[in-house]
Design a protein around this motif. Structure first.
Motif, PDB file in Angstrom:
ATOM      1  N   ALA A  97       0.800  -1.223   0.000  1.00  0.00           N
ATOM      2  CA  ALA A  97       0.000   0.000   0.000  1.00  0.00           C
ATOM      3  C   ALA A  97       0.833   1.274   0.000  1.00  0.00           C
ATOM      4  O   ALA A  97       0.305   2.357  -0.258  1.00  0.00           O
ATOM      5  CB  ALA A  97      -0.931   0.002   1.217  1.00  0.00           C
ATOM      6  N   VAL A  98       2.136   1.182   0.293  1.00  0.00           N
ATOM      7  CA  VAL A  98       2.956   2.391   0.449  1.00  0.00           C
ATOM      8  C   VAL A  98       3.011   3.253  -0.812  1.00  0.00           C
ATOM      9  O   VAL A  98       2.849   4.484  -0.731  1.00  0.00           O
ATOM     10  CB  VAL A  98       4.376   2.023   0.932  1.00  0.00           C
ATOM     11  N   PRO A  99       3.244   2.714  -2.018  1.00  0.00           N
ATOM     12  CA  PRO A  99       3.284   3.588  -3.208  1.00  0.00           C
ATOM     13  C   PRO A  99       1.990   4.378  -3.410  1.00  0.00           C
ATOM     14  O   PRO A  99       2.027   5.579  -3.714  1.00  0.00           O
ATOM     15  CB  PRO A  99       3.530   2.604  -4.356  1.00  0.00           C
ATOM     16  N   ALA A 100       0.850   3.720  -3.240  1.00  0.00           N
ATOM     17  CA  ALA A 100      -0.437   4.399  -3.395  1.00  0.00           C
ATOM     18  C   ALA A 100      -0.611   5.456  -2.315  1.00  0.00           C
ATOM     19  O   ALA A 100      -1.169   6.545  -2.567  1.00  0.00           O
ATOM     20  CB  ALA A 100      -1.582   3.388  -3.332  1.00  0.00           C
ATOM     21  N   LEU A 101      -0.134   5.177  -1.117  1.00  0.00           N
ATOM     22  CA  LEU A 101      -0.232   6.118  -0.008  1.00  0.00           C
ATOM     23  C   LEU A 101       0.562   7.392  -0.313  1.00  0.00           C
ATOM     24  O   LEU A 101       0.059   8.507  -0.121  1.00  0.00           O
ATOM     25  CB  LEU A 101       0.308   5.466   1.258  1.00  0.00           C
ATOM     26  N   VAL A 102       1.780   7.244  -0.778  1.00  0.00           N
ATOM     27  CA  VAL A 102       2.635   8.405  -1.066  1.00  0.00           C
ATOM     28  C   VAL A 102       2.030   9.253  -2.185  1.00  0.00           C
ATOM     29  O   VAL A 102       1.974  10.486  -2.084  1.00  0.00           O
ATOM     30  CB  VAL A 102       4.052   7.933  -1.445  1.00  0.00           C
ATOM     31  N   LEU A 103       1.572   8.622  -3.243  1.00  0.00           N
ATOM     32  CA  LEU A 103       0.979   9.367  -4.360  1.00  0.00           C
ATOM     33  C   LEU A 103      -0.286  10.097  -3.928  1.00  0.00           C
ATOM     34  O   LEU A 103      -0.475  11.275  -4.243  1.00  0.00           O
ATOM     35  CB  LEU A 103       0.666   8.408  -5.514  1.00  0.00           C
ATOM     36  N   GLY A 104      -1.159   9.427  -3.195  1.00  0.00           N
ATOM     37  CA  GLY A 104      -2.393  10.052  -2.735  1.00  0.00           C
ATOM     38  C   GLY A 104      -2.145  11.216  -1.807  1.00  0.00           C
ATOM     39  O   GLY A 104      -2.789  12.262  -1.907  1.00  0.00           O
ATOM     40  N   GLY A 105      -1.173  11.071  -0.883  1.00  0.00           N
ATOM     41  CA  GLY A 105      -0.851  12.161   0.029  1.00  0.00           C
ATOM     42  C   GLY A 105      -0.317  13.380  -0.695  1.00  0.00           C
ATOM     43  O   GLY A 105      -0.662  14.522  -0.365  1.00  0.00           O
ATOM     44  N   TRP A 106       0.516  13.157  -1.700  1.00  0.00           N
ATOM     45  CA  TRP A 106       1.076  14.268  -2.488  1.00  0.00           C
ATOM     46  C   TRP A 106      -0.030  15.019  -3.236  1.00  0.00           C
ATOM     47  O   TRP A 106      -0.069  16.252  -3.232  1.00  0.00           O
ATOM     48  CB  TRP A 106       2.108  13.723  -3.468  1.00  0.00           C
ATOM     49  N   LEU A 107      -0.927  14.272  -3.874  1.00  0.00           N
ATOM     50  CA  LEU A 107      -2.022  14.910  -4.611  1.00  0.00           C
ATOM     51  C   LEU A 107      -2.935  15.692  -3.656  1.00  0.00           C
ATOM     52  O   LEU A 107      -3.369  16.811  -3.969  1.00  0.00           O
ATOM     53  CB  LEU A 107      -2.833  13.843  -5.360  1.00  0.00           C
ATOM     54  N   GLY A 108      -3.243  15.108  -2.516  1.00  0.00           N
ATOM     55  CA  GLY A 108      -4.126  15.766  -1.565  1.00  0.00           C
ATOM     56  C   GLY A 108      -3.539  17.051  -1.011  1.00  0.00           C
ATOM     57  O   GLY A 108      -4.242  18.059  -0.863  1.00  0.00           O
ATOM     58  N   TYR A 109      -2.226  17.040  -0.706  1.00  0.00           N
ATOM     59  CA  TYR A 109      -1.606  18.245  -0.139  1.00  0.00           C
ATOM     60  C   TYR A 109      -1.548  19.373  -1.159  1.00  0.00           C
ATOM     61  O   TYR A 109      -1.657  20.552  -0.802  1.00  0.00           O
ATOM     62  CB  TYR A 109      -0.213  17.933   0.388  1.00  0.00           C
ATOM     63  N   ARG A 110      -1.388  19.048  -2.413  1.00  0.00           N
ATOM     64  CA  ARG A 110      -1.442  20.077  -3.466  1.00  0.00           C
ATOM     65  C   ARG A 110      -2.827  20.723  -3.505  1.00  0.00           C
ATOM     66  O   ARG A 110      -2.953  21.937  -3.706  1.00  0.00           O
ATOM     67  CB  ARG A 110      -1.095  19.465  -4.811  1.00  0.00           C
ATOM     68  N   LEU A 111      -3.859  19.936  -3.308  1.00  0.00           N
ATOM     69  CA  LEU A 111      -5.215  20.481  -3.270  1.00  0.00           C
ATOM     70  C   LEU A 111      -5.411  21.391  -2.072  1.00  0.00           C
ATOM     71  O   LEU A 111      -6.037  22.455  -2.176  1.00  0.00           O
ATOM     72  CB  LEU A 111      -6.227  19.328  -3.239  1.00  0.00           C
ATOM     73  N   TYR A 112      -4.860  21.011  -0.914  1.00  0.00           N
ATOM     74  CA  TYR A 112      -4.995  21.823   0.299  1.00  0.00           C
ATOM     75  C   TYR A 112      -4.479  23.244   0.091  1.00  0.00           C
ATOM     76  O   TYR A 112      -5.071  24.211   0.560  1.00  0.00           O
ATOM     77  CB  TYR A 112      -4.232  21.151   1.447  1.00  0.00           C
ATOM     78  N   GLY A 113      -3.382  23.385  -0.615  1.00  0.00           N
ATOM     79  CA  GLY A 113      -2.796  24.703  -0.836  1.00  0.00           C
ATOM     80  C   GLY A 113      -3.670  25.634  -1.645  1.00  0.00           C
ATOM     81  O   GLY A 113      -3.462  26.859  -1.638  1.00  0.00           O
ATOM     82  N   LYS A 114      -4.667  25.105  -2.338  1.00  0.00           N
ATOM     83  CA  LYS A 114      -5.543  25.918  -3.170  1.00  0.00           C
ATOM     84  C   LYS A 114      -6.832  26.322  -2.456  1.00  0.00           C
ATOM     85  O   LYS A 114      -7.668  27.031  -3.027  1.00  0.00           O
ATOM     86  CB  LYS A 114      -5.904  25.143  -4.449  1.00  0.00           C
ATOM     87  N   LEU A 115      -7.025  25.885  -1.203  1.00  0.00           N
ATOM     88  CA  LEU A 115      -8.282  26.117  -0.498  1.00  0.00           C
ATOM     89  C   LEU A 115      -8.186  27.326   0.429  1.00  0.00           C
ATOM     90  O   LEU A 115      -7.194  27.489   1.140  1.00  0.00           O
ATOM     91  CB  LEU A 115      -8.655  24.888   0.337  1.00  0.00           C
ATOM     92  N   ASN A 116      -9.247  28.165   0.463  1.00  0.00           N
ATOM     93  CA  ASN A 116      -9.347  29.196   1.497  1.00  0.00           C
ATOM     94  C   ASN A 116     -10.070  28.608   2.705  1.00  0.00           C
ATOM     95  O   ASN A 116     -10.468  27.435   2.702  1.00  0.00           O
ATOM     96  CB  ASN A 116     -10.048  30.447   0.969  1.00  0.00           C
TER      97      ASN A 116
END
Length: 243
Positions: A203-222
């Protein structure tokens, strides 16, 4: 027993990926999202181990990126309560009806998340001070021991406190990390076997990719968008637990 088929490994990776996107964007909901998928192929105790083990890896990376914004004084009472609650939660894990727990938690989250989406503004809770924060932390610790769900009460509480997104996430995300580590220490001896290691590694590869995508989304939120995202994820987590 867990059947280590390609289907099982794929489902575990899918749960890690979707849960990591949610946690990367909102700082919580990894446990709820991932376990709702995992519990279709693995047992509750092993699911709890995966939640805290993979959650520790995920939240460690996310907390490190936001480490300068953490208010240690605000976080302290949550941590104190959480560490006291974890042994009780682990003790209850093997003696309660986990299906009933999931249903009850699912109904609670669905109702609260829907309410938070429909109202213009959530009520603000200013009373209780650090004692109330510690009590919420205690509840989070118990829920961490029961399945790695420590983020549920703490995230809802930060919403009701009315804290901005960076302040709120600076509390509940390091709290989740700390309770995951402590729960892993208590729970790891129960199911840390070769099967669990294979599930974790897959599960680690999927975990790392998902976390990276999610954190990029966080930076765009007010702040308003972040609160709405939390409400959506809370309601969605409740729905997933009821399926």
């Amino acid at each position: 027993m867990v059947t280590l088929s390609a289907t099982t490994l794929a489902i575990v990776s899918l749960g890690a990926f979707i849960g990591a996107i949610a946690a990367g964007a909102a700082g919580f909901a990894f446990a709820m999202t991932a376990s709702a998928i995992w519990l279709h192929v693995i047992d509750p105790v092993r699911s709890a181990l995966l939640v805290v083990a993979l959650g520790t890896l995920l939240h460690a990376g996310l907390v490190w990126r936001m480490r300068h914004g953490i208010d240690r004084a605000r976080l302290a009472p949550f941590l104190l309560g959480g560490l006291l609650g974890i042994p009780l939660g682990v003790a209850l894990l093997t003696s309660i009806d986990t299906a009933a727990l999931r249903r009850g938690l699912g109904v609670l989250l669905l109702c609260y998340g829907t309410y938070a989406l429909l109202v213009r503004a959530l009520p603000r809770v200013a009373a209780g001070g650090r004692r109330a924060d510690a009590a919420v932390g205690l509840l989070g610790g118990v829920m961490s021991g029961l399945g790695g769900y420590s983020g549920v009460p703490t995230t809802i509480w930060t919403q009701l406190r009315g804290w901005p997104k960076d302040v709120a996430r600076g509390v509940f995300q390091p709290f989740i990390l700390a309770t995951h580590v402590a729960t892993l220490v208590v729970l790891g001896g129960l199911t840390f076997d070769p099967t669990s290691l294979i599930l974790l590694a897959s599960a680690v590869p999927a975990l790392v990719l998902g976390g990276w995508l999610g954190y990029r989304l966080y930076g765009k939120l007010n702040d308003a968008q972040f609160r709405r995202l939390l409400s959506v994820l809370i309601a969605a987590s409740g729905t997933a637990l009821l399926l």
